[in-house]
Design a protein around this motif. Structure first.
Motif, PDB file in Angstrom:
ATOM      1  N   SER A 143     -28.721 -11.650  42.859  1.00  0.00           N
ATOM      2  CA  SER A 143     -28.418 -12.497  41.543  1.00  0.00           C
ATOM      3  C   SER A 143     -28.878 -13.767  41.960  1.00  0.00           C
ATOM      4  O   SER A 143     -28.909 -14.473  42.957  1.00  0.00           O
ATOM      5  CB  SER A 143     -27.101 -12.487  40.988  1.00  0.00           C
ATOM      6  OG  SER A 143     -26.209 -12.867  42.245  1.00  0.00           O
ATOM      7  N   LEU A 160     -29.177 -14.338  36.318  1.00  0.00           N
ATOM      8  CA  LEU A 160     -29.808 -13.099  36.447  1.00  0.00           C
ATOM      9  C   LEU A 160     -29.576 -12.304  37.504  1.00  0.00           C
ATOM     10  O   LEU A 160     -29.428 -12.802  38.942  1.00  0.00           O
ATOM     11  CB  LEU A 160     -31.294 -13.177  36.191  1.00  0.00           C
ATOM     12  CG  LEU A 160     -31.798 -13.923  35.042  1.00  0.00           C
ATOM     13  CD1 LEU A 160     -33.320 -14.129  35.009  1.00  0.00           C
ATOM     14  CD2 LEU A 160     -31.530 -12.895  33.742  1.00  0.00           C
ATOM     15  N   TYR A 162     -30.199  -8.416  39.582  1.00  0.00           N
ATOM     16  CA  TYR A 162     -30.830  -7.064  39.936  1.00  0.00           C
ATOM     17  C   TYR A 162     -29.853  -6.132  40.649  1.00  0.00           C
ATOM     18  O   TYR A 162     -29.323  -6.659  41.657  1.00  0.00           O
ATOM     19  CB  TYR A 162     -32.153  -7.139  40.532  1.00  0.00           C
ATOM     20  CG  TYR A 162     -32.807  -5.819  40.948  1.00  0.00           C
ATOM     21  CD1 TYR A 162     -33.465  -4.977  40.046  1.00  0.00           C
ATOM     22  CD2 TYR A 162     -32.697  -5.597  42.374  1.00  0.00           C
ATOM     23  CE1 TYR A 162     -33.919  -3.832  40.620  1.00  0.00           C
ATOM     24  CE2 TYR A 162     -33.143  -4.507  42.937  1.00  0.00           C
ATOM     25  CZ  TYR A 162     -33.664  -3.487  41.879  1.00  0.00           C
ATOM     26  OH  TYR A 162     -34.242  -2.544  42.201  1.00  0.00           O
ATOM     27  N   LEU A 183     -31.205  -4.798  35.321  1.00  0.00           N
ATOM     28  CA  LEU A 183     -31.278  -6.284  35.141  1.00  0.00           C
ATOM     29  C   LEU A 183     -30.169  -6.459  34.142  1.00  0.00           C
ATOM     30  O   LEU A 183     -29.988  -6.177  33.032  1.00  0.00           O
ATOM     31  CB  LEU A 183     -32.617  -6.524  34.742  1.00  0.00           C
ATOM     32  CG  LEU A 183     -32.731  -8.190  34.983  1.00  0.00           C
ATOM     33  CD1 LEU A 183     -32.690  -8.820  36.180  1.00  0.00           C
ATOM     34  CD2 LEU A 183     -34.195  -8.641  33.885  1.00  0.00           C
ATOM     35  N   VAL A 185     -27.552  -9.947  32.774  1.00  0.00           N
ATOM     36  CA  VAL A 185     -27.591 -11.499  32.531  1.00  0.00           C
ATOM     37  C   VAL A 185     -26.209 -12.060  32.288  1.00  0.00           C
ATOM     38  O   VAL A 185     -25.498 -11.243  31.660  1.00  0.00           O
ATOM     39  CB  VAL A 185     -28.535 -11.835  31.285  1.00  0.00           C
ATOM     40  CG1 VAL A 185     -27.965 -11.183  29.990  1.00  0.00           C
ATOM     41  CG2 VAL A 185     -28.522 -13.192  30.845  1.00  0.00           C
TER      42      VAL A 185
END
Length: 566
Positions: A143, A160, A162, A183, A185
């Motif tokens: 992140s 963000l 992953y 992904l 947020v």
């Protein structure tokens, strides 16, 4: 700590592990992303949405990155020992994070999480019983976060992440891989109203928002590990030497089914609220770095919290604690800490959490001027008036249930015998009447089980404690007399190979009275009496929290130095 029921407990635990996943109380996929990954977050009831610290900001509130001072690197380790020692499952979770705060640009953070779940046998349609091959089973994420102060008392942040989950051998076809990549947020706010002199702050965040997750069959998808976090923090006491911070927060998952994404849940997943919410409470007693001279500083942090889950996901209510000590030299700061869950109110219903946690964290901090070659600005830390370093010994006397407690009706008893106690201590005096005290205790004892009056089992238990206390000298007419109160984290290590768990953690409250007697210039003799109230499960069949009483009588010999005029 007892041996009764040990065999049946082990069999029950193995049975549960074969039927219940470690995340069984969550209906969301990749739920490991919500696990606490710092001493402060675990110690504060597994939540830091309002805490004025950058630790675990990438987990609970990216806006809190702005509280970083300079740069910091952190390593966190959660071994999940509750499974390891019985069925030889080694499933450690490690987190590596870094944060850098630029005064004019904002704060940046990165984190890598690796949860190694071991190897799993591979199956295919031709070999449903297994091919003999082993596949890695893991959960990993990376992140990036950014936060900035919009004004002196308001900050915002975004992140963000992953994430990849690989279940390896759980796929039943050679063409399919039981893995998923997503992904997510996150975004958050932190606000401190000025009307209370910035002692109150409000934190809000939405974390891990994303689309549905599936591994093999999209029709069997799960919601992402999305949450809403909201809390209030209050700092009733803060000065140059220490601060006292409290937190009251709740978190709500977005786990409605069916769903295409957690963005839908923001609007339509409220019918179970507040039954699906978790309440987090915590208190932190943190020393600010104390100037010891010659460029060295010392600090200490203690946390105590509670985590209570709503009844939608079943009873799960436990207490947590954490502690950290550190030193700083010439702008470089190093800290080591422990945190864990030490009492589960509903352990008899949710068996895995009856076993202790032992998470550790190591942090390296760097003054904001050092990495960029700027001229270092000296930090003006508080200077103690004087310091008394002591070592001592005494005798512990246990009474009541701590000394002897019955079980099996009135036919059997268990308890801890009296024993010697040894310790080292540092008292950092703010002025002549007030001091911060850090202590380490060693208190070995024999644990004895009797049946019908006859000794059935005896085992030596190594008991270690680390404590943070506040000392006050109330009488100007007799200044040497002091009273002292504090909190300690207790680790009990049974030496017998027949006892499980191999260690246990408790929280204890300390109340002490003593007198500092100067016997020679700079040499202090301190006789004392200490009341130690250890908090633990009370009774054989109920998990309610009870107090176990111990009195310590002893004497300390100390050296007084670093005298300063204030």
């Amino acid at each position: 700590m007892t041996i009764r029921g040990l065999l049946s407990s082990a069999l029950i635990f193995v049975f549960l592990l074969s039927h219940v996943h470690i995340n069984s109380q969550s209906t969301q996929a990749m739920y490991y992303l919500n696990y606490s990954r710092s001493v402060s977050s675990i110690g504060m009831g597994e939540q830091t949405v309002t805490l004025r610290s950058s630790e675990d900001a990438l987990n609970y509130n990216p806006a809190n990155l702005v509280f970083a001072k300079g740069s910091a690197l952190s390593f966190f380790h959660q071994p999940f020992q509750m499974a390891a020692l019985i069925v030889e499952m080694h499933i450690p979770l490690n987190s590596y994070s870094a944060v850098v705060n630029f005064e004019d640009i904002g704060a940046f953070g990165i984190e890598y999480v690796d949860w190694n779940l071991g190897k799993v046998g591979v199956t295919t349609s031709q070999d449903p019983d297994g091919t003999g091959e082993l596949a890695d089973h893991y959960e990993r994420s990376f992140s990036l976060g950014y936060a900035r102060k919009l004004c002196d008392n308001f900050s915002t942040g975004i992140q963000l992440r992953y994430a990849k989950s690989n279940l390896g051998g759980l796929a039943t076809s050679e063409e399919l891989s039981a893995s998923s990549e997503k992904l997510f947020v996150s975004a958050g706010l932190n606000y401190s109203p000025q009307f209370l002199e910035n002692k109150l702050n409000i934190g809000f965040s939405l974390t891990n928002l994303g689309t549905k997750i599936w591994y093999v069959d999209e029709a069997q998808s799960d919601p992402p590990p999305s949450k809403l976090n909201l809390g209030i923090g209050f700092v009733p006491v803060e000065n140059n030497f220490y601060s006292l911070q409290t937190q009251l927060a709740f978190s709500k998952p977005f786990d409605a089914r069916p769903t295409e994404s957690s963005f839908e849940g923001l609007f339509n997943d409220w019918k179970d609220f507040p039954n699906d919410a978790t309440l987090h409470t915590g208190i932190a007693f943190n020393w600010k770095p104390l100037d010891l001279g010659n460029g060295f500083s010392f600090f200490q942090e203690f946390y105590l919290g509670n985590y209570s889950v709503g009844n939608k996901t079943g009873l799960n209510n436990f207490y947590s604690h954490g502690g950290k000590i550190g030193i700083e030299f010439s702008g470089i700061q190093f800290a080591a800490g422990y945190a864990g869950r030490w009492h589960n109110v509903h352990s008899q219903y949710y068996y895995p959490w009856a076993f202790p946690w032992e998470t550790v964290q190591f942090t390296l901090g760097i003054n904001e001027f050092l990495p960029w070659g700027k001229e270092e600005q000296k930090v003006d830390y508080a200077k103690p008036k004087n310091i008394i370093l002591s070592f001592g010994f005494g005798r512990s006397f246990r009474i009541g249930k701590f000394k002897e407690m019955s079980y099996f009706g009135y036919s059997g008893t268990e308890g801890f015998e009296d024993g010697n106690i040894f310790f080292i201590e540092g008292a950092f005096y703010i002025n002549e009447n007030n001091a911060l005290v850090s202590s380490i205790f060693y208190n070995p004892s024999d644990y004895v089980v009797k049946y019908q009056g006859q000794e059935y089992f005896r085992n030596k238990v190594e008991i270690f404690s680390i404590a943070s206390s506040y000392r006050f000298h109330p009488l100007e007419t007799f200044l040497p007399l002091f009273i002292q109160g504090g909190l300690s984290i207790v680790r009990l290590n049974p030496t017998s190979k027949y006892l499980y768990p191999k260690y246990d953690y408790k929280t204890a409250l300390l109340f002490l009275i003593g007198t500092n007697v100067t016997v020679y210039e700079g040499i202090i003799l301190t006789p004392f009496a200490n009341y130690n109230l250890m908090l633990s499960k009370d009774g054989n069949s109920t998990p309610r929290l009870g107090g176990f009483n111990q009195f310590d009588l002893g004497v300390k010999v100390g050296c007084k130095f670093l005298q300063r005029k204030l």
